[in-house]
Design a protein around this motif. Sequence first.
Motif, mmCIF file in Angstrom:
data_model
loop_
_atom_site.group_PDB
_atom_site.id
_atom_site.type_symbol
_atom_site.label_atom_id
_atom_site.label_comp_id
_atom_site.label_asym_id
_atom_site.label_seq_id
_atom_site.Cartn_x
_atom_site.Cartn_y
_atom_site.Cartn_z
ATOM 1 N N SER A 1 0.718 -1.295 0.121
ATOM 2 C CA SER A 1 -0.200 -0.136 -0.033
ATOM 3 C C SER A 1 0.797 1.339 0.026
ATOM 4 O O SER A 1 0.338 2.306 0.198
ATOM 5 C CB SER A 1 -0.783 -0.092 1.314
ATOM 6 O OG SER A 1 0.020 0.169 2.518
ATOM 7 N N GLU B 1 -0.126 4.095 -2.458
ATOM 8 C CA GLU B 1 -1.395 4.589 -1.909
ATOM 9 C C GLU B 1 -1.393 5.564 -0.705
ATOM 10 O O GLU B 1 -1.746 6.832 -0.766
ATOM 11 C CB GLU B 1 -2.618 3.529 -1.578
ATOM 12 C CG GLU B 1 -4.075 4.091 -1.269
ATOM 13 C CD GLU B 1 -4.613 2.816 -0.597
ATOM 14 O OE1 GLU B 1 -5.590 3.011 -0.158
ATOM 15 O OE2 GLU B 1 -4.441 1.756 -1.298
ATOM 16 N N SER C 1 -1.644 9.836 -0.634
ATOM 17 C CA SER C 1 -2.560 10.561 0.343
ATOM 18 C C SER C 1 -1.917 11.789 1.007
ATOM 19 O O SER C 1 -2.304 12.823 1.352
ATOM 20 C CB SER C 1 -3.161 9.546 1.347
ATOM 21 O OG SER C 1 -3.734 8.539 0.883
#
Length: 77
Positions: free
Chosen positions: A14, A17, A21
């Motif tokens: 992750s 991702e 963010s």
Amino acid sequence: MPTAYILLCCDLGSEIEVLKSIKQIAEVDEVDRVFGVYDVIVKLSSDNMDKLKEVITMKIRKIDKVRSVLTIIKSET
């Protein structure tokens, strides 16, 4: 200007991702994916220490798929 370095461990796979963010947070100066014990390193700064702590606590620590956070606040002296 208060500055902090944040070292993050993310859920496996992750990292990109989480990186995306973090890039959306206005106070972030730099963010990079790294290899080793940590997955992402963030440099952020703010006008005052209270705002800096708020960003760390309310924005960075609450990102989904962030498993652990190590915060290093830069000394002003």
